[in-house]
Design an enzyme around this catalytic site. Structure first.
Site, PDB file in Angstrom:
ATOM      1  N   ASP A 249       0.848  -1.196   0.000  1.00  0.00           N
ATOM      2  CA  ASP A 249       0.000   0.000   0.000  1.00  0.00           C
ATOM      3  C   ASP A 249       0.886   1.251   0.000  1.00  0.00           C
ATOM      4  OD1 ASP A 249      -3.218   0.505   1.006  1.00  0.00           O
ATOM      5  OD2 ASP A 249      -1.830   2.196   1.083  1.00  0.00           O
TER       6      ASP A 249
ATOM      7  N   HIS B 246     -11.680  -7.039 -12.944  1.00  0.00           N
ATOM      8  CA  HIS B 246     -12.305  -5.877 -12.323  1.00  0.00           C
ATOM      9  C   HIS B 246     -13.632  -6.246 -11.680  1.00  0.00           C
ATOM     10  CE1 HIS B 246     -13.192  -1.692 -11.433  1.00  0.00           C
ATOM     11  NE2 HIS B 246     -14.443  -2.007 -11.742  1.00  0.00           N
TER      12      HIS B 246
ATOM     13  N   ASN C 276     -12.919  -2.844   2.582  1.00  0.00           N
ATOM     14  CA  ASN C 276     -13.919  -1.783   2.666  1.00  0.00           C
ATOM     15  C   ASN C 276     -14.806  -1.866   1.435  1.00  0.00           C
ATOM     16  OD1 ASN C 276     -12.779  -0.712   5.071  1.00  0.00           O
ATOM     17  ND2 ASN C 276     -11.205   0.312   3.867  1.00  0.00           N
TER      18      ASN C 276
ATOM     19  N   THR D  98     -12.334   3.789  -1.033  1.00  0.00           N
ATOM     20  CA  THR D  98     -11.883   4.903  -1.883  1.00  0.00           C
ATOM     21  C   THR D  98     -11.501   4.447  -3.288  1.00  0.00           C
ATOM     22  OG1 THR D  98      -9.617   4.727  -1.061  1.00  0.00           O
ATOM     23  CG2 THR D  98     -11.062   6.272   0.076  1.00  0.00           C
TER      24      THR D  98
ATOM     25  N   HIS E  64     -12.279  -0.897  -6.847  1.00  0.00           N
ATOM     26  CA  HIS E  64     -11.869  -2.203  -7.386  1.00  0.00           C
ATOM     27  C   HIS E  64     -11.641  -3.056  -6.136  1.00  0.00           C
ATOM     28  CE1 HIS E  64      -9.340  -4.736 -10.352  1.00  0.00           C
ATOM     29  NE2 HIS E  64      -9.223  -5.351  -9.171  1.00  0.00           N
TER      30      HIS E  64
ATOM     31  N   HIS F 215     -10.610  -5.048  -3.126  1.00  0.00           N
ATOM     32  CA  HIS F 215      -9.268  -5.281  -2.586  1.00  0.00           C
ATOM     33  C   HIS F 215      -9.345  -5.664  -1.123  1.00  0.00           C
ATOM     34  CE1 HIS F 215     -10.191  -0.953  -2.223  1.00  0.00           C
ATOM     35  NE2 HIS F 215      -9.492  -0.969  -1.106  1.00  0.00           N
TER      36      HIS F 215
ATOM     37  N   HIS G 263      -7.074  -5.487   2.298  1.00  0.00           N
ATOM     38  CA  HIS G 263      -5.900  -4.997   3.016  1.00  0.00           C
ATOM     39  C   HIS G 263      -5.408  -6.130   3.917  1.00  0.00           C
ATOM     40  CE1 HIS G 263      -6.822  -0.568   2.392  1.00  0.00           C
ATOM     41  NE2 HIS G 263      -8.031  -1.072   2.224  1.00  0.00           N
TER      42      HIS G 263
HETATM   43  P1  AMP Z   1      -9.758   1.728   0.472  1.00  0.00           P
HETATM   44  O1  AMP Z   1      -9.822   3.039   1.185  1.00  0.00           O
HETATM   45  O2  AMP Z   1     -10.170   0.560   1.309  1.00  0.00           O
HETATM   46  O3  AMP Z   1     -10.483   1.791  -0.850  1.00  0.00           O
HETATM   47  O4  AMP Z   1      -8.225   1.465   0.180  1.00  0.00           O
HETATM   48  C1  AMP Z   1      -7.544   1.944  -0.917  1.00  0.00           C
HETATM   49  C2  AMP Z   1      -6.078   1.807  -0.591  1.00  0.00           C
HETATM   50  O5  AMP Z   1      -5.347   1.887  -1.795  1.00  0.00           O
HETATM   51  C3  AMP Z   1      -5.535   2.895   0.325  1.00  0.00           C
HETATM   52  O6  AMP Z   1      -4.954   2.295   1.484  1.00  0.00           O
HETATM   53  C4  AMP Z   1      -4.476   3.602  -0.527  1.00  0.00           C
HETATM   54  O7  AMP Z   1      -3.361   4.002   0.207  1.00  0.00           O
HETATM   55  C5  AMP Z   1      -4.138   2.527  -1.528  1.00  0.00           C
HETATM   56  N1  AMP Z   1      -3.651   2.989  -2.825  1.00  0.00           N
HETATM   57  C6  AMP Z   1      -4.233   3.874  -3.668  1.00  0.00           C
HETATM   58  N2  AMP Z   1      -3.516   3.989  -4.792  1.00  0.00           N
HETATM   59  C7  AMP Z   1      -2.458   3.146  -4.673  1.00  0.00           C
HETATM   60  C8  AMP Z   1      -1.352   2.818  -5.507  1.00  0.00           C
HETATM   61  N3  AMP Z   1      -1.181   3.373  -6.715  1.00  0.00           N
HETATM   62  N4  AMP Z   1      -0.444   1.906  -5.055  1.00  0.00           N
HETATM   63  C9  AMP Z   1      -0.600   1.330  -3.839  1.00  0.00           C
HETATM   64  N5  AMP Z   1      -1.640   1.596  -3.008  1.00  0.00           N
HETATM   65  C10 AMP Z   1      -2.535   2.494  -3.412  1.00  0.00           C
HETATM   66 ZN    ZN Z   2     -10.383  -2.345 -11.755  1.00  0.00          ZN
END
Ligand code: AMP
Ligand code: ZN
Length: 113
Positions: A30, A46, A86, A94, A97, A99, A101
């Protein structure tokens, strides 16, 4: 999806610090780590969130969970780790797509904020 940053990470059009990759998923560090270890595991397909999955994604989801266990082991998270996904606005998703953590190497608090 052409304008999705995580799809682009999956195809290496956007660089990331890759931890593990196979044909179905990619795991990378991250950008804004919330703990000494903070990686993201994403399907290359996706999917916007868990609300977007269908019957045909069951094997993919199982594969992701299975690999999270292997990745956690490879990152030395034997003391424990947290897996967070989330989903949607209320959960403060945010990046649209799906994901997961994977966070570790510090004591976590509960309940989450
Ligand atoms: P969420 O808020 O659960 O959607 O998490 C999105 C996560 O993606 C956040 O922890 C960001 O720091 C991380 N993030 C966004 N863009 C990138 C990127 N290009 N490379 C690595 N992590 C990213
Ligand atoms: Zn995507």
């Amino acid at each position: 999806m052409s304008d999705c940053i995580f799809c682009k990470i999956g195809t290496h059009d956007i660089p990331s610090n890759v931890v593990y990759e196979d044909d179905k998923l990619i795991c990378f560090h991250d950008l804004e780590p919330q703990a000494p270890v903070h990686v993201l595991v994403i399907p290359k397909k996706h999917l916007t969130s868990l609300d977007d999955v269908s019957e045909e994604d069951k094997e993919l989801l199982g594969h992701i969970m299975f690999k999270i266990h292997e990745i956690a082991e490879s990152l030395g998270l034997e003391g424990g780790y947290r897996v967070v996904s989330n989903n949607g606005e209320d959960a403060f998703q945010t990046v649209r797509h799906l994901h997961f953590h994977v966070i570790g190497k510090r004591k976590m608090l509960w309940p989450p904020g």
